[in-house]
Write an enzyme that holds these catalytic residues in place. Structure first.
Site, PDB file in Angstrom:
ATOM      1  N   ILE A   5       0.909  -1.225   0.087  1.00  0.00           N
ATOM      2  CA  ILE A   5      -0.001  -0.064  -0.010  1.00  0.00           C
ATOM      3  C   ILE A   5       0.961   1.242   0.003  1.00  0.00           C
ATOM      4  O   ILE A   5       0.679   2.380  -0.640  1.00  0.00           O
ATOM      5  CB  ILE A   5      -1.004  -0.014   1.291  1.00  0.00           C
ATOM      6  CG1 ILE A   5      -2.009   1.225   0.952  1.00  0.00           C
ATOM      7  CG2 ILE A   5      -0.415   0.200   2.543  1.00  0.00           C
ATOM      8  CD1 ILE A   5      -2.966   0.912   0.154  1.00  0.00           C
ATOM      9  N   ARG A  38      15.484   3.930  -2.774  1.00  0.00           N
ATOM     10  CA  ARG A  38      16.034   4.436  -4.064  1.00  0.00           C
ATOM     11  C   ARG A  38      14.966   4.840  -5.047  1.00  0.00           C
ATOM     12  O   ARG A  38      14.946   5.766  -5.798  1.00  0.00           O
ATOM     13  CB  ARG A  38      16.677   3.152  -4.530  1.00  0.00           C
ATOM     14  CG  ARG A  38      18.096   2.834  -4.119  1.00  0.00           C
ATOM     15  CD  ARG A  38      19.052   2.201  -5.198  1.00  0.00           C
ATOM     16  NE  ARG A  38      18.342   0.576  -4.804  1.00  0.00           N
ATOM     17  CZ  ARG A  38      18.530  -0.282  -3.741  1.00  0.00           C
ATOM     18  NH1 ARG A  38      19.398   0.199  -2.857  1.00  0.00           N
ATOM     19  NH2 ARG A  38      18.065  -1.339  -3.640  1.00  0.00           N
ATOM     20  N   LYS A  72      -5.693   1.454   7.393  1.00  0.00           N
ATOM     21  CA  LYS A  72      -6.918   0.693   8.226  1.00  0.00           C
ATOM     22  C   LYS A  72      -6.547  -0.761   8.196  1.00  0.00           C
ATOM     23  O   LYS A  72      -5.612  -0.854   7.211  1.00  0.00           O
ATOM     24  CB  LYS A  72      -8.059   0.973   7.424  1.00  0.00           C
ATOM     25  CG  LYS A  72      -8.102   0.186   6.091  1.00  0.00           C
ATOM     26  CD  LYS A  72      -9.346   0.453   5.021  1.00  0.00           C
ATOM     27  CE  LYS A  72      -9.201  -0.009   3.658  1.00  0.00           C
ATOM     28  NZ  LYS A  72     -10.221   0.581   2.893  1.00  0.00           N
TER      29      LYS A  72
END
Length: 126
Positions: free
Chosen positions: A19, A52, A102
């Site tokens: 995510i 990077r 969440k």
């Protein structure tokens, strides 16, 4: 006399997995009003790859180093769900604003604990 307004909020991200790489790191990296200073992850190779890829100046495997940095204004927490609540509370107690991916916590009691810590902190938390 005018008010001095900080031009950029200084952020850190704890958790550099899926995510974060898909949403948070790209968005924070290109936001004009945010300076992404530090990323943190327990997986050193994942951490270095993200450093990077998103040109982040600092990387650490120790979340305590993030929370101890007085320059960091806000922490985005995108770790595994079981660590969200403890990390959020630690960040709030360290005087950081907090964004938590969440779910906030696996139990109602843990959620209430984070809310109580947030209320005492005077910081923003979402």
């Amino acid at each position: 006399m005018g008010t001095i307004v900080k031009q950029q909020a200084v952020f850190a991200v704890i958790g550099t997995g899926g995510i974060s790489r898909a949403q948070h790191l790209p968005n924070l990296s290109r936001a004009a009003h945010i300076r992404l200073k530090t990323i943190c992850d327990l997986d050193d190779s994942l951490l270095r790859d993200a450093q990077r890829q998103f040109h982040v100046p600092n990387a650490t495997t120790d979340f305590r180093a993030v929370l101890a940095d007085p320059e960091i204004d806000a922490v985005l927490i995108a770790t595994r769900p079981a660590s969200h609540a403890p990390l959020a509370e630690a960040a709030l107690e360290a005087g950081k604003h907090v964004y938590v991916e969440k779910p906030l916590a696996p139990t109602e009691a843990e959620c209430l604990s984070v809310v109580e810590t947030w209320r005492k902190s005077g910081k923003m938390a979402v």
